[in-house]
Design a protein around this motif. Structure first.
Motif, mmCIF file in Angstrom:
data_model
loop_
_atom_site.group_PDB
_atom_site.id
_atom_site.type_symbol
_atom_site.label_atom_id
_atom_site.label_comp_id
_atom_site.label_asym_id
_atom_site.label_seq_id
_atom_site.Cartn_x
_atom_site.Cartn_y
_atom_site.Cartn_z
ATOM 1 N N UNK A 221 -7.357 9.312 -1.542
ATOM 2 C CA UNK A 221 -8.139 8.151 -1.611
ATOM 3 C C UNK A 221 -7.126 7.272 -2.472
ATOM 4 N N UNK A 222 -6.489 7.657 -3.607
ATOM 5 C CA UNK A 222 -5.815 6.912 -4.380
ATOM 6 C C UNK A 222 -4.317 6.586 -3.685
ATOM 7 N N UNK A 223 -3.785 7.415 -2.804
ATOM 8 C CA UNK A 223 -2.653 7.110 -2.176
ATOM 9 C C UNK A 223 -3.074 6.015 -1.125
ATOM 10 N N UNK A 224 -4.596 5.884 -0.649
ATOM 11 C CA UNK A 224 -4.592 4.855 0.529
ATOM 12 C C UNK A 224 -4.873 3.578 -0.351
ATOM 13 N N UNK A 225 -5.488 3.519 -1.666
ATOM 14 C CA UNK A 225 -5.817 2.522 -2.437
ATOM 15 C C UNK A 225 -4.131 1.810 -2.788
ATOM 16 N N UNK A 226 -3.376 2.657 -3.065
ATOM 17 C CA UNK A 226 -2.084 2.336 -3.689
ATOM 18 C C UNK A 226 -1.324 1.585 -2.474
ATOM 19 N N UNK A 227 -1.566 2.420 -1.273
ATOM 20 C CA UNK A 227 -0.828 1.603 0.090
ATOM 21 C C UNK A 227 -1.351 0.379 0.293
ATOM 22 N N UNK A 237 4.992 3.146 -3.347
ATOM 23 C CA UNK A 237 3.705 3.835 -3.334
ATOM 24 C C UNK A 237 3.781 5.056 -4.341
ATOM 25 N N UNK A 238 4.671 5.621 -4.476
ATOM 26 C CA UNK A 238 5.220 6.735 -5.508
ATOM 27 C C UNK A 238 4.917 6.076 -6.934
ATOM 28 N N UNK A 239 5.602 5.086 -7.273
ATOM 29 C CA UNK A 239 5.292 4.615 -8.460
ATOM 30 C C UNK A 239 3.909 4.086 -8.942
ATOM 31 N N UNK A 240 3.056 3.525 -7.835
ATOM 32 C CA UNK A 240 1.831 3.223 -8.192
ATOM 33 C C UNK A 240 0.762 4.604 -8.381
ATOM 34 N N UNK A 241 1.005 5.368 -7.268
ATOM 35 C CA UNK A 241 0.277 6.449 -7.074
ATOM 36 C C UNK A 241 0.175 7.411 -8.337
#
Length: 262
Positions: A221-227, A237-241
């Protein structure tokens, strides 16, 4: 709870509230005027993420150099424009108000706490000050995360993106500032996740073991929000996730401590 506070009339409470709002307004206006007078310094800081030599790009290049990988960002140049006669002046005013409010935020929290503290019990007052400090610190971390990571990469990607060679983007100063403020507020709110976990755990809504059990789903879910809040770029994406997932882990620790104390 302060017994004297119970004797105060409704009109007395309104008078205290009026004085508090007036003091907050005065402090905010003073800071906003100060920011307005420091125009060059203010916009040097605000426009720095739009430049190709922003510190984030140098940090990433140095990081790759440490692992002996030759990586350099391609140079880019994005010009900001003003389309209305008064847009630069109005943007200067609105930006000064935003920054004045941000600068006054510690004082605003202090005044709000002083206003509600007489109605709090001793045990509530004991942990309310640390909670307020954590809320403010997490918000500032979110603001810095937006300024140094999310906004520069988002601006670089969206500002240089083109659907065809003959189509050129012209970014207005209004669009730049509004996007900057929006992303900053979003990151400041997202970084309140441990505080939200604290209150939900206090209310018995969440349990630390449940949060730990669903780590993999939370990560997805965090990856989806970050995307959603970042441009379609793997590095962004990596820097935010990573920091968002670390916040989730901190939330588990917070919930565990609250559950054990209950």
């Amino acid at each position: 709870m302060n017994p004297d506070n119970e004797m105060m009339t409704f009109g007395g409470h309104l008078e205290v509230l009026r004085r508090m709002l007036f003091r907050i307004l005065i402090v905010t206006v003073i800071l906003a005027v100060t920011v307005f007078c420091c125009k060059e310094l203010t916009f040097d800081l605000l426009l720095a993420p739009s430049k190709r030599d922003f510190c984030l790009y140098r940090w990433i290049e140095r990081l790759f150099a440490m692992i002996d990988y030759d990586f350099h960002f391609r140079p880019f140049e994005i010009q900001l424009i003003a389309t209305d006669l008064s847009s630069q002046f109005m943007t200067h005013i609105s930006t000064s108000l935003y920054l004045g409010l941000l600068g006054a935020s510690p004082y605003i929290l202090f005044e709000l706490f002083r206003f509600v503290s007489p109605a709090l019990y001793d045990n509530e007052r004991k942990y309310s000050v640390p909670v307020l400090l954590v809320i403010y610190l997490l918000f500032i971390v979110g603001v810095l995360m937006s300024y140094y990571v999310l906004f520069p990469i988002s601006f670089r990607f969206l500002g240089t993106y083109s659907v065809a060679e003959q189509v050129h983007s012209t970014i207005t100063l209004d669009s730049y500032i509004s996007t900057f403020v929006t992303l900053t507020l979003v990151m400041g709110v997202i970084f309140q996740l441990p505080v939200i976990a604290f209150f939900l755990a206090k209310l018995g809504v969440i349990q630390a073991d449940v949060l730990a059990r669903y780590r993999q789903y939370a990560f997805l879910i965090i990856m989806i929000v970050a995307a959603v809040i970042t441009p379609p770029d793997l590095m962004t994406l990596v820097l935010v996730t990573i920091p968002l997932y670390l916040l989730y882990e901190v939330s588990i620790l917070v919930a565990k401590r609250v559950n054990h104390a209950a």
